[in-house]
Design a protein around this motif. Structure first.
Motif, PDB file in Angstrom:
ATOM      1  N   PHE A 167       0.815  -1.219   0.000  1.00  0.00           N
ATOM      2  CA  PHE A 167       0.000   0.000   0.000  1.00  0.00           C
ATOM      3  C   PHE A 167       0.847   1.266   0.000  1.00  0.00           C
ATOM      4  O   PHE A 167       0.429   2.290  -0.563  1.00  0.00           O
ATOM      5  N   ALA A 215       0.439   4.408  -2.882  1.00  0.00           N
ATOM      6  CA  ALA A 215      -0.254   5.501  -2.199  1.00  0.00           C
ATOM      7  C   ALA A 215      -0.829   6.532  -3.172  1.00  0.00           C
ATOM      8  O   ALA A 215      -1.945   7.031  -2.984  1.00  0.00           O
ATOM      9  N   PHE A 225      -3.849   4.970  -4.806  1.00  0.00           N
ATOM     10  CA  PHE A 225      -4.856   4.811  -3.750  1.00  0.00           C
ATOM     11  C   PHE A 225      -5.596   6.127  -3.541  1.00  0.00           C
ATOM     12  O   PHE A 225      -6.833   6.159  -3.443  1.00  0.00           O
ATOM     13  N   GLY A 275      -6.168   3.305   6.363  1.00  0.00           N
ATOM     14  CA  GLY A 275      -5.711   3.857   5.104  1.00  0.00           C
ATOM     15  C   GLY A 275      -5.456   5.348   5.212  1.00  0.00           C
ATOM     16  O   GLY A 275      -4.806   5.829   6.142  1.00  0.00           O
ATOM     17  N   ASP A 317      -3.173   2.152  10.973  1.00  0.00           N
ATOM     18  CA  ASP A 317      -2.853   1.413   9.748  1.00  0.00           C
ATOM     19  C   ASP A 317      -1.354   1.121   9.764  1.00  0.00           C
ATOM     20  O   ASP A 317      -0.601   1.689  10.563  1.00  0.00           O
ATOM     21  N   ALA A 356       0.456   1.328   6.812  1.00  0.00           N
ATOM     22  CA  ALA A 356       1.039   1.984   5.633  1.00  0.00           C
ATOM     23  C   ALA A 356       1.317   3.454   5.932  1.00  0.00           C
ATOM     24  O   ALA A 356       0.403   4.287   5.964  1.00  0.00           O
ATOM     25  N   LEU A 407       0.030   6.140   3.335  1.00  0.00           N
ATOM     26  CA  LEU A 407      -1.408   6.386   3.383  1.00  0.00           C
ATOM     27  C   LEU A 407      -1.767   7.228   4.600  1.00  0.00           C
ATOM     28  O   LEU A 407      -2.586   8.160   4.512  1.00  0.00           O
ATOM     29  N   SER A 467      -4.367  -0.709  -4.867  1.00  0.00           N
ATOM     30  CA  SER A 467      -5.019  -1.682  -3.992  1.00  0.00           C
ATOM     31  C   SER A 467      -4.082  -2.865  -3.764  1.00  0.00           C
ATOM     32  O   SER A 467      -2.947  -2.891  -4.247  1.00  0.00           O
ATOM     33  N   ALA A 468      -4.578  -3.858  -3.064  1.00  0.00           N
ATOM     34  CA  ALA A 468      -3.772  -5.054  -2.803  1.00  0.00           C
ATOM     35  C   ALA A 468      -3.479  -5.831  -4.083  1.00  0.00           C
ATOM     36  O   ALA A 468      -2.581  -6.691  -4.092  1.00  0.00           O
TER      37      ALA A 468
END
Length: 296
Positions: free
Chosen positions: A33, A37, A40, A73, A95, A97, A100, A250-251
């Motif tokens: 992630f 970023a 995202f 996120g 989170d 990440a 994010l 995304s994943a």
């Protein structure tokens, strides 16, 4: 949540071989992630944002509430929660990440929200800090994240222990069939270049709760009452740019990380070609929004 419900949830995970691998999973997710970023963030207005707003509304947040938002996120559900609970409330957005979380901090600063803290931590190991009154939260929120936790039953049981004796819980998950056409095209494209890559359709924790009935039943096993599940229909016109952002942000990005740029570009072209061949013109991002009362 009663002791018997907690034990039942933990035993369910034990039957499928729970191991204490949450730290390794968290680090893998952080790499994926953080790498995505930028993409995202571009998805927030059409994908993460609508679900986060819907969840915050359905939780019926009140001024002064304390909220734990896990798998936060960039704050799609945590930021509207902070607006709802006001300056006397508090939101911890957790989170793994960093990139994010930084996006969330910037958004919160732009909106002058001083009651929200973005914290890098593994949600499965989180403990309420000293600024949480009584050391327990009023609300647990998780948007598009519960299926990323290594063992959802065990992790949820533990998170519920961080709540007050009577508390509210909310989550969003993909509805069964959501994203199916785009993910199938993507994994078919990846398979052309990475034969041992994961395939679409393999067993996923999401299958525990990807229909309204399954989600109600899953929440009920934790002693939840007044379970409310609504479907958020979200049909997004598909452009090549959005289709690729959906992968990179995304994943789905994970299989691309070890690949060289030439191979990644070949996957992208094959993916977009398959979407055209299969007449995929809309992304079904429909989502289940669930809330409940939990009594411990």
């Amino acid at each position: 949540m009663s002791d018997s419900a907690r034990v039942a949830a933990q035993q369910s995970d034990e039957r499928v071989g729970v191991t204490d691998d949450s730290a390794a999973v968290a680090e893998q997710l952080a790499v994926v992630f953080d790498a995505g970023a930028r993409e995202f963030d571009r998805l927030t207005p059409t994908v993460w944002g609508p679900a986060g707003q819907a969840l915050a509304f359905q939780l019926r947040l009140r001024p002064g509430d304390t909220v734990l938002d896990v798998c936060a996120g960039a704050g799609a559900s945590a930021i509207p929660a902070a607006a709802a609970v006001g300056p006397t409330g508090l939101v911890h957005a957790v989170d793994v990440a960093d990139d994010l979380l930084e996006l969330g901090r910037v958004t919160a600063s732009d909106r002058a929200l001083r009651n929200i803290e973005f914290v890098r931590a593994d949600a499965t190991r989180w403990e309420p800090p000293s600024n949480v009154p009584g050391g327990r939260y009023d609300v647990l929120s998780c948007s598009y994240g519960i299926f990323f936790l290594p063992h959802p039953n065990h992790a949820t049981a533990r998170l519920l222990q961080l709540l007050r004796p009577v508390a509210r819980v909310g989550m969003t998950v993909w509805r069964r069939g959501a994203l199916e056409q785009v993910t199938r095209a993507y994994f078919d494209a990846v398979a052309r270049h990475v034969p041992d890559a994961p395939r679409a359709g393999r067993p996923s924790p999401l299958e525990l709760f990807d229909t309204p009935d399954a989600l109600r039943a899953w929440l009920s096993r934790f002693g939840a009452a007044s379970v409310e599940v609504n479907e958020l229909s979200n049909l997004i016109p598909l452009s090549p740019e959005f289709a690729w952002d959906l992968v990179l942000g995304s994943a789905l990005r994970a299989p691309l990380l070890p690949l060289g740029p030439d191979v990644v570009e070949a996957v992208r072209l094959d993916y977009l070609s398959l979407l055209t061949e299969r007449d995929v013109e809309v992304v079904d991002a429909s989502t289940l929004v669930a809330t409940a009362i939990v009594v411990r």
